[in-house]
Design an enzyme around this catalytic site. Sequence first.
Site, PDB file in Angstrom:
ATOM      1  N   SER A 232       0.870  -1.176   0.000  1.00  0.00           N
ATOM      2  CA  SER A 232       0.000   0.000   0.000  1.00  0.00           C
ATOM      3  C   SER A 232       0.901   1.219   0.000  1.00  0.00           C
ATOM      4  O   SER A 232       2.067   1.135   0.408  1.00  0.00           O
ATOM      5  CB  SER A 232      -0.877   0.004   1.257  1.00  0.00           C
ATOM      6  OG  SER A 232      -1.467   1.272   1.476  1.00  0.00           O
TER       7      SER A 232
ATOM      8  N   TYR B 243      -1.687  -1.026  10.579  1.00  0.00           N
ATOM      9  CA  TYR B 243      -1.844  -1.407   9.177  1.00  0.00           C
ATOM     10  C   TYR B 243      -0.635  -0.956   8.369  1.00  0.00           C
ATOM     11  O   TYR B 243      -0.074  -1.729   7.577  1.00  0.00           O
ATOM     12  CB  TYR B 243      -3.119  -0.803   8.593  1.00  0.00           C
ATOM     13  CG  TYR B 243      -3.261  -1.025   7.109  1.00  0.00           C
ATOM     14  CD1 TYR B 243      -3.620  -2.284   6.611  1.00  0.00           C
ATOM     15  CD2 TYR B 243      -3.016  -0.003   6.203  1.00  0.00           C
ATOM     16  CE1 TYR B 243      -3.723  -2.498   5.249  1.00  0.00           C
ATOM     17  CE2 TYR B 243      -3.122  -0.205   4.842  1.00  0.00           C
ATOM     18  CZ  TYR B 243      -3.477  -1.461   4.357  1.00  0.00           C
ATOM     19  OH  TYR B 243      -3.575  -1.667   3.002  1.00  0.00           O
TER      20      TYR B 243
END
Length: 283
Positions: free
Chosen positions: A136, A150
Amino acid sequence: MESNKVWFVTGASKGLGLTLVKQLLEKGYSVAATSRSLNQLEEAVGAHSNFLPLAMDLQNEASVAEAITKTIGHFGSVDVVVNNAGYGLAGSLEELTDAEARQNFDVNVFGSLNVIRSVMPHLRKQGSGHIFNIASIGGFTGSFPGFGIYCATKFAVHGFTESLAAEIKGFGIKATVVSPGYFRTNFLAADSLSTPQNELAAYAEVREIQAAHQNQINGNQPGDPEKAANAMITVAEAENAPVHLFLGQDAYDLAYQKMGAVTKDLESWRSVGTTTGFAKEMA
């Protein structure tokens, strides 16, 4: 493009994984895809002669090894591996429990490592292959309040993919870490984004950012997952594939901001940071 390669895609029943699988099948590739729910996967993709749906538990090494074995037994080989399975986790570092944090790492990090360990003997034997690890932009820049854990999992994906690329280059195998920005999938939906069991009222900014992701950003992301899937296929067919693949203008903008901030800190504190070596002795 050639379409004789065999792809193995995890987390394929929804989101980018599902879009990628559908596009691969349309282009004539052979695809083995995994999900925790076989029924959900079969319903989402449909029946295809060149498609092998598999139920797989990422956190179970035996289950992962069985999925790889079935893929090779069915198609004869595996050429491109996409570690796509994962989920988002919102919440400040103080709010999230040890169990919540570890579960995110178990899926987003150790699940991919389980796949890599199982598939590498086969890729080494055939002397070719390409492993895509989906990270990401949050794995390159961590300046997202409420997404620390995350981001940490995706930073880990960046780190081990860079090492993996160096380790397997001599075997004729490639590795690419993919860093998407915001793409219009169900990633921010309730079944893909976990929130803290014990929210703390003190973290008003985190709640605001969490709500914005769930309500305003969800469904309005600028990225087209069809184009992201096409970009990955293009890279898989490239002779000189990159180790780092950023997807989306927003990902590019944030990456350049991060590199600029790091460069600024390096130069601003050079006089302090470079004075830490042992003093040279006079001749």
